[in-house]
Design a protein around this motif. Structure first.
Motif, PDB file in Angstrom:
ATOM      1  N   LYS A  63      -3.276  20.377   9.778  1.00 57.93           N
ATOM      2  CA  LYS A  63      -2.253  20.021  10.786  1.00 57.93           C
ATOM      3  C   LYS A  63      -1.592  18.687  10.481  1.00 57.93           C
ATOM      4  CE  LYS A  63      -5.494  18.544  14.270  1.00 57.93           C
ATOM      5  NZ  LYS A  63      -6.113  18.926  15.652  1.00 57.93           N
ATOM      6  N   GLU A  64      -2.376  17.771   9.832  1.00 63.01           N
ATOM      7  CA  GLU A  64      -1.908  16.521   9.610  1.00 63.01           C
ATOM      8  C   GLU A  64      -1.244  16.441   8.294  1.00 63.01           C
ATOM      9  OE1 GLU A  64      -5.095  13.339  10.052  1.00 63.01           O
ATOM     10  OE2 GLU A  64      -5.957  14.479  11.788  1.00 63.01           O
ATOM     11  N   ASN A  65      -1.080  17.721   7.543  1.00 64.46           N
ATOM     12  CA  ASN A  65      -0.473  17.597   6.479  1.00 64.46           C
ATOM     13  C   ASN A  65       0.816  18.370   6.030  1.00 64.46           C
ATOM     14  OD1 ASN A  65      -0.623  16.196   3.754  1.00 64.46           O
ATOM     15  ND2 ASN A  65      -1.726  18.044   3.055  1.00 64.46           N
ATOM     16  N   LYS A  66       1.536  18.600   7.342  1.00 59.57           N
ATOM     17  CA  LYS A  66       2.424  19.841   7.372  1.00 59.57           C
ATOM     18  C   LYS A  66       3.783  19.500   6.560  1.00 59.57           C
ATOM     19  CE  LYS A  66       1.150  21.795  11.831  1.00 59.57           C
ATOM     20  NZ  LYS A  66       1.672  22.261  13.175  1.00 59.57           N
ATOM     21  N   VAL A  67       4.204  18.013   6.500  1.00 59.52           N
ATOM     22  CA  VAL A  67       5.350  17.904   5.806  1.00 59.52           C
ATOM     23  C   VAL A  67       5.000  18.063   4.127  1.00 59.52           C
ATOM     24  CG1 VAL A  67       7.082  16.015   5.076  1.00 59.52           C
ATOM     25  CG2 VAL A  67       6.198  16.114   7.422  1.00 59.52           C
TER      26      VAL A  67
ATOM     27  N   ALA B 206       2.691  30.976  -4.475  1.00 59.36           N
ATOM     28  CA  ALA B 206       3.043  32.611  -4.183  1.00 59.36           C
ATOM     29  C   ALA B 206       2.237  33.496  -5.095  1.00 59.36           C
ATOM     30  CB  ALA B 206       4.564  32.655  -4.127  1.00 59.36           C
ATOM     31  N   GLY B 207       1.242  33.847  -4.480  1.00 58.59           N
ATOM     32  CA  GLY B 207       0.188  34.754  -5.639  1.00 58.59           C
ATOM     33  C   GLY B 207      -0.709  33.755  -5.944  1.00 58.59           C
ATOM     34  N   ASN B 208      -1.781  34.508  -6.642  1.00 55.42           N
ATOM     35  CA  ASN B 208      -2.841  33.712  -6.968  1.00 55.42           C
ATOM     36  C   ASN B 208      -3.488  34.124  -8.264  1.00 55.42           C
ATOM     37  OD1 ASN B 208      -4.285  31.334  -6.595  1.00 55.42           O
ATOM     38  ND2 ASN B 208      -5.996  32.220  -5.243  1.00 55.42           N
ATOM     39  N   PRO B 209      -2.788  33.855  -9.307  1.00 53.65           N
ATOM     40  CA  PRO B 209      -1.643  32.818  -9.882  1.00 53.65           C
ATOM     41  C   PRO B 209      -0.430  33.381  -9.456  1.00 53.65           C
ATOM     42  CG  PRO B 209      -2.303  33.822 -11.692  1.00 53.65           C
ATOM     43  CD  PRO B 209      -3.218  34.411 -10.799  1.00 53.65           C
ATOM     44  N   GLY B 210       0.496  32.284  -9.464  1.00 53.08           N
ATOM     45  CA  GLY B 210       2.145  32.628  -9.119  1.00 53.08           C
ATOM     46  C   GLY B 210       2.785  31.570  -8.903  1.00 53.08           C
ATOM     47  N   PRO B 211       4.116  31.575  -8.837  1.00 49.10           N
ATOM     48  CA  PRO B 211       4.853  30.334  -8.759  1.00 49.10           C
ATOM     49  C   PRO B 211       4.396  29.507  -7.901  1.00 49.10           C
ATOM     50  CG  PRO B 211       6.231  32.460  -8.563  1.00 49.10           C
ATOM     51  CD  PRO B 211       4.827  32.908  -8.401  1.00 49.10           C
ATOM     52  N   SER B 212       4.365  28.118  -8.370  1.00 44.40           N
ATOM     53  CA  SER B 212       3.784  27.150  -7.527  1.00 44.40           C
ATOM     54  C   SER B 212       4.403  25.951  -7.368  1.00 44.40           C
ATOM     55  CB  SER B 212       2.519  26.902  -8.362  1.00 44.40           C
ATOM     56  OG  SER B 212       1.706  27.985  -8.401  1.00 44.40           O
ATOM     57  N   GLY B 213       4.040  24.936  -6.317  1.00 41.87           N
ATOM     58  CA  GLY B 213       4.864  23.906  -6.329  1.00 41.87           C
ATOM     59  C   GLY B 213       4.001  22.756  -5.734  1.00 41.87           C
ATOM     60  N   ALA B 214       4.431  21.589  -5.660  1.00 42.99           N
ATOM     61  CA  ALA B 214       3.794  20.329  -5.263  1.00 42.99           C
ATOM     62  C   ALA B 214       4.515  19.751  -4.237  1.00 42.99           C
ATOM     63  CB  ALA B 214       3.220  19.195  -6.298  1.00 42.99           C
ATOM     64  N   GLY B 215       3.965  19.167  -2.953  1.00 38.19           N
ATOM     65  CA  GLY B 215       4.701  18.561  -1.903  1.00 38.19           C
ATOM     66  C   GLY B 215       3.821  17.251  -1.973  1.00 38.19           C
ATOM     67  N   ILE B 216       4.969  16.168  -1.763  1.00 44.85           N
ATOM     68  CA  ILE B 216       4.364  14.866  -1.993  1.00 44.85           C
ATOM     69  C   ILE B 216       5.349  13.970  -0.843  1.00 44.85           C
ATOM     70  CG2 ILE B 216       3.819  12.554  -3.178  1.00 44.85           C
ATOM     71  CD1 ILE B 216       3.765  14.464  -5.800  1.00 44.85           C
ATOM     72  N   VAL B 217       4.498  13.304  -0.007  1.00 47.53           N
ATOM     73  CA  VAL B 217       5.144  12.184   0.887  1.00 47.53           C
ATOM     74  C   VAL B 217       4.660  11.152   0.583  1.00 47.53           C
ATOM     75  CG1 VAL B 217       5.556  11.732   3.334  1.00 47.53           C
ATOM     76  CG2 VAL B 217       5.269  14.235   2.710  1.00 47.53           C
ATOM     77  N   LEU B 218       5.552  10.187   0.126  1.00 51.87           N
ATOM     78  CA  LEU B 218       4.910   8.945  -0.152  1.00 51.87           C
ATOM     79  C   LEU B 218       5.619   7.972   0.849  1.00 51.87           C
ATOM     80  CD1 LEU B 218       4.878   7.293  -3.707  1.00 51.87           C
ATOM     81  CD2 LEU B 218       5.873   6.137  -1.905  1.00 51.87           C
ATOM     82  N   LYS B 219       4.728   7.062   1.478  1.00 48.33           N
ATOM     83  CA  LYS B 219       5.097   6.117   2.484  1.00 48.33           C
ATOM     84  C   LYS B 219       4.825   4.609   1.858  1.00 48.33           C
ATOM     85  CE  LYS B 219       4.624   4.737   7.388  1.00 48.33           C
ATOM     86  NZ  LYS B 219       3.673   4.840   8.600  1.00 48.33           N
TER      87      LYS B 219
ATOM     88  N   MET C 291       0.795  -1.077   0.068  1.00 49.99           N
ATOM     89  CA  MET C 291       0.115   0.003  -0.047  1.00 49.99           C
ATOM     90  C   MET C 291       0.934   1.250   0.036  1.00 49.99           C
ATOM     91  SD  MET C 291      -2.349   1.728   2.683  1.00 49.99           S
ATOM     92  CE  MET C 291      -3.859   0.695   2.858  1.00 49.99           C
ATOM     93  N   PHE C 292       0.533   2.204  -0.783  1.00 53.63           N
ATOM     94  CA  PHE C 292       1.143   3.303  -0.876  1.00 53.63           C
ATOM     95  C   PHE C 292       0.257   4.400  -0.071  1.00 53.63           C
ATOM     96  CE2 PHE C 292       3.212   1.400  -4.203  1.00 53.63           C
ATOM     97  CZ  PHE C 292       4.305   1.989  -4.596  1.00 53.63           C
ATOM     98  N   GLU C 293       1.024   5.132   1.021  1.00 49.05           N
ATOM     99  CA  GLU C 293       0.031   6.127   1.743  1.00 49.05           C
ATOM    100  C   GLU C 293       0.862   7.438   1.260  1.00 49.05           C
ATOM    101  OE1 GLU C 293      -0.588   5.446   6.008  1.00 49.05           O
ATOM    102  OE2 GLU C 293       0.257   3.343   5.606  1.00 49.05           O
ATOM    103  N   VAL C 294       0.108   8.357   0.583  1.00 46.36           N
ATOM    104  CA  VAL C 294       0.608   9.461   0.119  1.00 46.36           C
ATOM    105  C   VAL C 294      -0.229  10.914   0.529  1.00 46.36           C
ATOM    106  CG1 VAL C 294       1.090  10.779  -2.169  1.00 46.36           C
ATOM    107  CG2 VAL C 294       0.622   8.109  -2.028  1.00 46.36           C
ATOM    108  N   ASN C 295       0.776  11.557   1.147  1.00 48.46           N
ATOM    109  CA  ASN C 295       0.287  13.115   1.565  1.00 48.46           C
ATOM    110  C   ASN C 295       0.488  14.086   0.422  1.00 48.46           C
ATOM    111  OD1 ASN C 295       0.043  11.626   4.061  1.00 48.46           O
ATOM    112  ND2 ASN C 295      -0.718  13.514   4.889  1.00 48.46           N
ATOM    113  N   ILE C 296      -0.574  14.849   0.083  1.00 46.26           N
ATOM    114  CA  ILE C 296      -0.103  15.642  -1.029  1.00 46.26           C
ATOM    115  C   ILE C 296      -0.521  17.188  -0.696  1.00 46.26           C
ATOM    116  CG2 ILE C 296      -0.451  13.997  -2.951  1.00 46.26           C
ATOM    117  CD1 ILE C 296      -2.800  15.345  -3.479  1.00 46.26           C
ATOM    118  N   ASP C 297       0.111  17.937  -1.235  1.00 44.17           N
ATOM    119  CA  ASP C 297      -0.327  19.576  -0.998  1.00 44.17           C
ATOM    120  C   ASP C 297       0.515  20.325  -2.350  1.00 44.17           C
ATOM    121  OD1 ASP C 297      -1.521  21.648   0.109  1.00 44.17           O
ATOM    122  OD2 ASP C 297      -0.020  22.106   1.878  1.00 44.17           O
ATOM    123  N   GLY C 298      -0.595  21.483  -2.622  1.00 44.51           N
ATOM    124  CA  GLY C 298      -0.116  22.310  -3.471  1.00 44.51           C
ATOM    125  C   GLY C 298       0.043  23.753  -2.942  1.00 44.51           C
ATOM    126  N   ALA C 299       0.869  24.834  -3.433  1.00 48.14           N
ATOM    127  CA  ALA C 299       1.018  25.837  -2.816  1.00 48.14           C
ATOM    128  C   ALA C 299       1.167  27.029  -4.086  1.00 48.14           C
ATOM    129  CB  ALA C 299       1.979  25.930  -1.716  1.00 48.14           C
TER     130      ALA C 299
END
Length: 128
Positions: free
Chosen positions: A112-116, A11-24, A1-9
């Protein structure tokens, strides 16, 4: 099983953006900070999900559980619908990718459960 936490951010809306992925998987953690170019925050969230699914498929995932703090993303995937025309193509890609995984789950979690994943997404903004 892959447990995956994701987030997008963005800087500005729109602006430079990034994806954060933690895969366990099997107790092993992998972190990804992916620059996404210029887009709004919601599109960054959708794109983070798409990128996470691509990574899981590349690793022959059979079961994937994605957790996101974006209610808009989770609801769109669950309902297989989004109002905004700008998000429809990415949602369609997400649905196609998730269809390639035998067991796919997506769940909303509080920030708070998605900080990383959030930290990784913010780091990715600076990699643009």
């Amino acid at each position: 099983m892959f447990e995956v936490n994701i987030d997008g951010a963005s800087a500005g809306n729109p602006g430079p953006s990034g994806a954060g992925i933690v895969l366990k998987q099997n107790g092993e953690l992998k972190h990804f900070s992916l620059p996404l170019g210029d887009m709004d925050n919601h599109l960054a969230e959708f794109t983070a999900c798409k990128k996470a699914l691509e990574i899981c498929i590349e690793n022959n995932a059979q079961t994937v559980w994605i957790r996101s703090d974006s209610q808009a993303l989770v609801q769109a995937v669950e309902k297989e619908f989004v109002k905004s025309p700008s998000y429809k193509p990415v949602l369609q890609e997400i649905l196609e990718l998730s269809g390639k995984i035998p067991l796919f789950f997506i769940k909303w979690v509080p920030s708070k459960e998605n900080k990383v994943a959030d930290e990784l997404a913010r780091k990715a903004i600076h990699l643009n």
